[in-house]
Design an enzyme around this catalytic site. Sequence first.
Site, PDB file in Angstrom:
ATOM      1  N   ASP A 128     -36.504   6.304  19.311  1.00 64.11           N
ATOM      2  CA  ASP A 128     -36.083   7.110  20.432  1.00 64.11           C
ATOM      3  C   ASP A 128     -35.966   8.522  19.939  1.00 64.11           C
ATOM      4  O   ASP A 128     -35.390   8.771  18.842  1.00 64.11           O
ATOM      5  CB  ASP A 128     -34.696   6.633  20.868  1.00 64.11           C
ATOM      6  N   ASN A 175     -34.950  11.112  22.482  1.00 63.87           N
ATOM      7  CA  ASN A 175     -34.181  11.960  23.403  1.00 63.87           C
ATOM      8  C   ASN A 175     -32.895  10.999  23.859  1.00 63.87           C
ATOM      9  O   ASN A 175     -32.263  11.551  24.903  1.00 63.87           O
ATOM     10  CB  ASN A 175     -34.961  12.030  24.776  1.00 63.87           C
ATOM     11  N   ASP A 204     -32.006   8.514  25.002  1.00 69.72           N
ATOM     12  CA  ASP A 204     -31.722   7.218  26.076  1.00 69.72           C
ATOM     13  C   ASP A 204     -31.673   6.074  25.707  1.00 69.72           C
ATOM     14  O   ASP A 204     -31.566   5.066  26.451  1.00 69.72           O
ATOM     15  CB  ASP A 204     -32.835   7.686  27.322  1.00 69.72           C
ATOM     16  N   ASP A 242     -39.608   6.227  22.243  1.00 70.28           N
ATOM     17  CA  ASP A 242     -40.765   7.024  23.000  1.00 70.28           C
ATOM     18  C   ASP A 242     -42.058   7.446  22.426  1.00 70.28           C
ATOM     19  O   ASP A 242     -41.984   7.459  21.047  1.00 70.28           O
ATOM     20  CB  ASP A 242     -39.945   8.279  23.788  1.00 70.28           C
ATOM     21  N   ASP A 250     -52.955  -1.542  25.062  1.00 68.40           N
ATOM     22  CA  ASP A 250     -53.149  -2.794  25.570  1.00 68.40           C
ATOM     23  C   ASP A 250     -53.540  -2.827  26.816  1.00 68.40           C
ATOM     24  O   ASP A 250     -53.014  -2.047  27.737  1.00 68.40           O
ATOM     25  CB  ASP A 250     -51.362  -3.283  25.701  1.00 68.40           C
ATOM     26  N   ASP A 264     -54.737  -8.636  26.934  1.00 69.13           N
ATOM     27  CA  ASP A 264     -53.653  -9.501  27.305  1.00 69.13           C
ATOM     28  C   ASP A 264     -54.267 -10.649  27.957  1.00 69.13           C
ATOM     29  O   ASP A 264     -54.779 -10.642  28.857  1.00 69.13           O
ATOM     30  CB  ASP A 264     -52.727  -8.671  28.029  1.00 69.13           C
ATOM     31  N   GLU A 316     -56.047 -11.695  23.481  1.00 69.96           N
ATOM     32  CA  GLU A 316     -54.969 -12.445  23.182  1.00 69.96           C
ATOM     33  C   GLU A 316     -55.419 -13.912  24.114  1.00 69.96           C
ATOM     34  O   GLU A 316     -55.590 -13.731  25.195  1.00 69.96           O
ATOM     35  CB  GLU A 316     -53.636 -12.133  23.763  1.00 69.96           C
ATOM     36  N   HIS A 318     -44.582  -9.031  19.312  1.00 69.05           N
ATOM     37  CA  HIS A 318     -43.407  -8.896  20.131  1.00 69.05           C
ATOM     38  C   HIS A 318     -43.096 -10.131  20.904  1.00 69.05           C
ATOM     39  O   HIS A 318     -41.984  -9.994  21.665  1.00 69.05           O
ATOM     40  CB  HIS A 318     -43.662  -7.779  21.038  1.00 69.05           C
ATOM     41  N   ASP A 319     -43.799 -11.224  20.698  1.00 66.62           N
ATOM     42  CA  ASP A 319     -43.622 -12.201  21.460  1.00 66.62           C
ATOM     43  C   ASP A 319     -43.151 -13.263  20.576  1.00 66.62           C
ATOM     44  O   ASP A 319     -42.924 -14.627  21.112  1.00 66.62           O
ATOM     45  CB  ASP A 319     -44.990 -12.918  22.294  1.00 66.62           C
TER      46      ASP A 319
HETATM   47  C1  NOJ Z   1     -48.523 -11.687  26.638  1.00 61.59           C
HETATM   48  C2  NOJ Z   1     -47.858 -10.686  26.519  1.00 61.59           C
HETATM   49  O1  NOJ Z   1     -47.815 -10.560  24.851  1.00 61.59           O
HETATM   50  C3  NOJ Z   1     -46.399 -10.802  26.705  1.00 61.59           C
HETATM   51  O2  NOJ Z   1     -45.522 -10.064  26.195  1.00 61.59           O
HETATM   52  C4  NOJ Z   1     -46.396 -10.906  28.284  1.00 61.59           C
HETATM   53  O3  NOJ Z   1     -45.103 -11.269  28.917  1.00 61.59           O
HETATM   54  C5  NOJ Z   1     -47.501 -11.723  28.932  1.00 61.59           C
HETATM   55  N1  NOJ Z   1     -48.523 -11.702  28.284  1.00 61.59           N
HETATM   56  C6  NOJ Z   1     -47.762 -11.348  30.348  1.00 61.59           C
HETATM   57  O4  NOJ Z   1     -48.379 -10.212  30.318  1.00 61.59           O
END
Ligand code: NOJ
Length: 540
Positions: free
Chosen positions: A20, A22, A24, A28, A97, A197, A250, A319-320
């Site tokens: 970050d 700024n 918040d 960013d 993405d 995605d 993905e 990130h998942d």
């Molecule tokens: C896969 C993404 O990696 C995930 O973070 C997202 O919630 C779902 N697709 C829906 O877009």
Amino acid sequence: MSNWWQDRVVYQIYPRSFQDTNGDGIGDIPGIISHLPELSELGVGILWLSPVYCSPNDDNGYDISDYRNIQPEFGTMADMDRLIAGAGNLDIKVVMDLVINHTSDEHEWFQKSRDPKSPYRNYYIWRPAVNGGPPNNWTSFFAEKCWEYDKLSGEYYLHLFSKKQPDLNYHNPAVLGEVENIMRFWLDKGVSGFRCDVINLLYKASLEDGTKKMILTGSEHYISRNGTHEVLRRLRKDVLDHYDCFAVGETVFVTPAMAHDLCDRSRGELDMVFSFEHMETDQYIVKWFKRRFRAGRFVKIITKWQDALEWNANYFENHDQPRSVSRFGNDTEYWKESAKMLAVCLLSLRGTPYIFQGQEIGMTNFDFKTMDEIRDIESHNVYRLLRHMHFPKGICWNIIRVSSRDNARTPMQWSNSANAGFTTGMPWLGINQNYRRINVYDQKKDSSSIRKFYQKMIAVRGQSDTLKYGSFHALHTTNRLFAFEREYSGEKLTVLLSFSPKKQKVTGQGSVLIASSGRTSYDGVLAPYEAVILISEVKA
Ligand code: NOJ
């Protein structure tokens, strides 16, 4: 002949949690720009940005309301242009993405499509009620029903994810045309490709009821169906073929055979796919029900995919997914050793390696104590469902604690100063308190750090044609040991990886190319969680 996306290492940025600037509390684009020199020093060749487009943030940007503008909390389009140019100056490519299975319900197309007479009606999947209820029995990825009733329309719309993520209708050629234009828009700006995605779910072949036996009821009607292959071939021919770029998909519930069809060169669809099978080896049926991690199961699946595909997208984190050192390594006694060993594993497999922000310093799973600290919609939905099914609170929390996506999303730990140097404000998601011990700043000064080792290992891969292009051949796949060979043009590398907290005897010949312990010769015994790559000539 190789492609640049096979030679380079990809680094995934989750912009909300990166840096970050700024105050918040939300990362960013200027924050990403400020760290470009560091990423270049690490050896990164491609940046994949999780979505930075306008979004109401129901699913942190994976619900897009405008594909051609930047979410104000991330900055402006001018910032984005500066990022692409700045990265380019350091010979780093930027990959966006591409979320095209669904939009946000706040996207203009969806808002217009609520009017049954609108030309946008057919952009989404609208159906009347059946017997006074939803049109079929499908269930969503986020532990809900897949259909939402819209009063204005008098019908239901389909959403495989949250109800604020309505699915687009790929039976309508106009949708494909719109998506192609969005892709051209970004490619013309200078991005070098897309992470696509949930791309193998695009085409819903039928809307019949699903058989109850499936994990996600109804998924047999949309996983990797022919219509999706056709869409991908169109995107390749109409758009991707006209640019120097690549596309990684993905792909959910994909088998090696399905993956082969999605990324076989001659079919002209994707360049590579993220499979999930190795990431599922520590669970029963769904990720919420974990079983003990056994390295044998994990590496056998990795081997299966290495053998099955010409080229893999290799990853242990994103990130998942919870953090790899907490999951496949040992984040206490052998934290440093196991994080380095996993680095060798990831960067020695055949395929393009993907590193998730923070993995290069061995960031661990979060240390949260209650559901109030969780921000992820999926975790909240699942918690609610489990409570509804009368699971006791403690068990529900344990399930979320181990598997929540927020494990990976805690802010990047830059330094040991306040808020880990991520923000001067209030971070949008709690910061792991181990930032005083695990942070970039300290690791840059420490020659034995995980980050320094990643830097070395990335350089070793970059200079080794055998690591990049060599054949793969597994030698040992046990619960304690993963050993394999890579061979190319008269050179053989033997990769020895210990997944054990005890010493392991394993013979291996050749001189040491790199060892996670820093040793320069090999005596037939691996230290706990040690990784060694040996180099030898191939006998004629
Ligand atoms: C896969 C993404 O990696 C995930 O973070 C997202 O919630 C779902 N697709 C829906 O877009």
